[in-house]
Write an enzyme that holds these catalytic residues in place. Structure first.
Site, PDB file in Angstrom:
ATOM      1  N   GLY A 261       0.829  -1.211   0.000  1.00 40.76           N
ATOM      2  CA  GLY A 261       0.000   0.000   0.000  1.00 40.76           C
ATOM      3  C   GLY A 261       0.855   1.248   0.000  1.00 40.76           C
TER       4      GLY A 261
ATOM      5  N   CYS B 217     -14.523  -1.847 -23.199  1.00 33.95           N
ATOM      6  CA  CYS B 217     -13.514  -2.156 -24.214  1.00 33.95           C
ATOM      7  C   CYS B 217     -13.747  -3.536 -24.835  1.00 33.95           C
ATOM      8  CB  CYS B 217     -12.113  -1.988 -23.625  1.00 33.95           C
ATOM      9  SG  CYS B 217     -10.854  -1.817 -24.894  1.00 33.95           S
TER      10      CYS B 217
ATOM     11  N   HIS C 180     -12.184   3.473 -21.627  1.00 34.26           N
ATOM     12  CA  HIS C 180     -12.078   3.034 -20.225  1.00 34.26           C
ATOM     13  C   HIS C 180     -12.446   4.205 -19.310  1.00 34.26           C
ATOM     14  CE1 HIS C 180      -9.862  -0.800 -20.920  1.00 34.26           C
ATOM     15  NE2 HIS C 180      -9.507  -0.183 -22.020  1.00 34.26           N
TER      16      HIS C 180
ATOM     17  N   GLU D 123     -13.205   4.252 -16.348  1.00 32.91           N
ATOM     18  CA  GLU D 123     -12.706   4.065 -14.975  1.00 32.91           C
ATOM     19  C   GLU D 123     -11.446   4.880 -14.690  1.00 32.91           C
ATOM     20  OE1 GLU D 123     -13.086   1.697 -17.217  1.00 32.91           O
ATOM     21  OE2 GLU D 123     -11.273   0.492 -17.483  1.00 32.91           O
TER      22      GLU D 123
HETATM   23  N1  GLN Z   1      -8.339  -6.848 -27.078  1.00 30.38           N
HETATM   24  C1  GLN Z   1      -9.143  -5.751 -27.452  1.00 30.38           C
HETATM   25  C2  GLN Z   1      -8.442  -4.801 -28.399  1.00 30.38           C
HETATM   26  O1  GLN Z   1      -7.239  -4.794 -28.493  1.00 30.38           O
HETATM   27  C3  GLN Z   1      -9.658  -5.005 -26.238  1.00 30.38           C
HETATM   28  C4  GLN Z   1      -8.591  -4.367 -25.401  1.00 30.38           C
HETATM   29  C5  GLN Z   1      -9.066  -3.954 -24.040  1.00 30.38           C
HETATM   30  O2  GLN Z   1     -10.058  -4.476 -23.509  1.00 30.38           O
HETATM   31  N2  GLN Z   1      -8.343  -3.059 -23.390  1.00 30.38           N
HETATM   32  O3  GLN Z   1      -9.090  -4.021 -29.075  1.00 30.38           O
END
Ligand code: GLN
Length: 534
Positions: A16, A381, A506, A508
């Site tokens: 941590g 993704c 993403h 997140e």
């Molecule tokens: N494998 C997929 C791509 O390259 C998704 C990649 C991911 O989920 N970061 O497009």
């Protein structure tokens, strides 16, 4: 004059340390010092992008497209500012640069050595980050554990920096574990030994932060102070907490901030923490927990999806709910270890990002189940790409539809490699990386979440929805509701479903405790609404 705080770790990794660095960063930033944080990784990879999440946890993607150590995610979440790829230095980068200079003839006539050439390169990089980022205070976390062979050049470099920058501009903080053994006793010896190891290299810590299952008592503190060669007030206790976001508050109460300000000769300033305190309170008070399926391939190592878990935590705290995350290894769905009839207890599902074929059939089956049940499902993704494959197969009737990542010979490549990716030969650092502008389509789920367009979110991928299939997919009810400037389809959602949303980006990575990601918040909100109308 920049002030440097060097943070080393002792006894074990995954203590941590990143959270401690983030916490100190938050306290300094909130008391008005422009603070920046650097993670040094002593491995020889140039960046974290080529490592398996099983080995090293999540790859955190920065706004400028760096594939970095997951600690940069902690830094962003605690400090509330963007890190750059500069903020992650690896031994690979250092050696690569030294060897390139050697070939160029920059060191002509010299014997190129770890000391001084490698150590000089390290010091130069650290100073460069401080300057490029305009930091008043730079906190530098040395990854790994004191005593590791590959960490030595970095420790040597920071030892030299104290001499060069002066003692009032440089402090060393050592974070080490005091384990509690089966008898219930807290043992300080491993901390003592790791400090000794550090002193052998010539570094005397100014502050020792002790990680342990509970807070230290006065005797334990005195013992660590004596053997660690510091005054007792320089020993701080960092006990386990329910929420990592409590750590800065605990360290602040112990007086860590004012002690750091004293050692560095900084003006004494108090931090403004009231919104942070409110947030921590919210993480503790919740009406009920929601059951969320986390469907992925690296579910045994929780750090593989750490930003997603944190994004869910931020969103849950704001909605006043708790989380019950059920981790489902997608290969277990394929081989029957996970019985899909158990999915009835789940209230929502996240199809996690990933790469490669293993486990994808299980994910597709799971998506079908959630699509049919009408319960909220969010694909991130790779998860979004598999949602497209599922819809193509089961709603369009294209039985062998696939992503060419999984089946290069599929007759229906509904997900295919980004055209400019096809000519790339080197793997490292060559994906579509970093933040892009995305234009959202009005009157859509995604528009309702952001209530703005364009948005900027981060990417890390090579494959994308094949535009040849857009018309067919839209006829089947799958709308494309987000487009990047490059013309890629970045958001998909299904008509006549409570929340069937896939995002190529993403979200997140940009979620913050005080400012949760609209996507994760919207997903949890949909889960609550679906449960209410059930
Ligand atoms: N494998 C997929 C791509 O390259 C998704 C990649 C991911 O989920 N970061 O497009």
């Amino acid at each position: 004059m920049v002030k440097y705080i060097f943070v080393t770790g002792g006894v074990l990794s995954s203590l941590g340390k990143g959270v401690v660095v983030g916490s100190i960063g938050l306290l300094l930033e909130r008391s008005g010092f422009n603070t920046d944080t650097v993670k040094i990784d002593p491995y020889l990879n140039v960046d974290a992008g080529t490592m398996n999440p099983y080995m090293h946890g999540e790859v955190f993607v920065t706004e400028d497209g760096g594939e970095t150590d997951l600690d940069l995610g902690h830094y962003e979440r605690f400090l509330g500012k963007y890190m750059s790829k500069l903020n992650n230095i690896t031994a690979g980068q250092i050696y690569l640069s030294v060897l390139e200079k050697e070939r160029r003839g920059d060191y002509l006539g010299q014997c190129v050595q770890v000391v001084p050439h490698v150590t000089n390169e390290i010091k130069e990089r650290i100073r460069h980050v401080a300057k490029a980022r305009g930091a008043d205070v730079l906190i530098v976390e040395i990854g790994g554990t004191v005593g590791d062979i590959e960490g030595l050049p970095f420790l040597e470099a920071i030892r030299q920096m104290k001499l060069e920058e002066g003692p009032s501009n440089t402090i060393f903080i050592h974070v080490a574990l005091a384990p509690i053994i089966t008898t219930g006793e807290l043992k300080t010896k491993p901390v003592q030994h790791s400090v000794q190891e550090l002193r052998r290299i010539g570094i005397q810590p100014d502050i020792i932060i002790v990680r342990s299952g509970r807070a230290l008592n006065d005797d334990e503190r005195a013992k660590i102070a004596l053997y660690g060669n510091v005054p007792p007030k320089a020993v701080f206790s960092d006990p386990d907490t329910d929420s990592i976001y409590e750590v800065p508050l605990i360290l602040y109460k112990e007086g860590l901030l004012s002690y750091i300000q004293e050692l560095l000769g900084l003006p004494r300033r108090e931090p403004e923490l009231s919104d942070w305190v409110d947030f921590v309170e919210k993480t503790k008070k919740y009406r009920r927990k929601v059951n969320i399926a986390m469907v992925g391939k690296y579910t045994k190592v929780r750090d593989s999806y750490i930003s997603i878990v944190e994004a869910l935590r931020h969103a849950a705290a704001h909605l006043g709910i708790g989380l019950n995350l059920e981790w489902i290894e997608s290969t277990d769905i394929e081989n029957g270890v996970y019985d899909l009839s158990r999915a009835g207890e789940l209230e929502g599902a996240i199809i996690l990002p990933g790469f490669g074929r293993r486990g994808t059939l299980g994910k597709i089956e799971f998506i079908k189940r959630f699509r049919e049940s009408g319960k909220p499902i969010l694909g991130i993704c790779f998860g979004m790409q598999l949602m497209v494959v599922e819809v193509a197969r089961n709603l369009l009737g294209l039985k062998d539809a696939n992503s060419t990542e999984l089946d290069p010979n599929t007759p229906h490549p509904v997900v295919d490699m980004i055209p400019w990716q096809k000519n790339i030969e080197k793997i490292g650092g060559t994906m579509r990386l970093g933040a892009r502008r995305i234009n959202l389509v009005r009157d859509s789920i995604i528009w309702g979440l952001y209530r703005a367009s364009p948005i900027y979110e981060r990417f890390r991928h090579r494959y994308t929805l094949n535009l040849k299939y857009v018309d067919q997919l839209e006829k089947a009810g799958l709308r494309i509701t987000g487009w990047s400037d490059e013309g890629f389809a970045e958001v998909v959602e299904l008509n006549n479903h409570s929340f069937f949303l896939g995002v190529q980006f993403h979200p997140e990575f940009k979620s913050r405790p005080l400012n949760p990601s609209p996507v994760y918040k919207g997903f949890l909100q949909a889960v609550l609404e679906a449960a209410r109308s059930d």
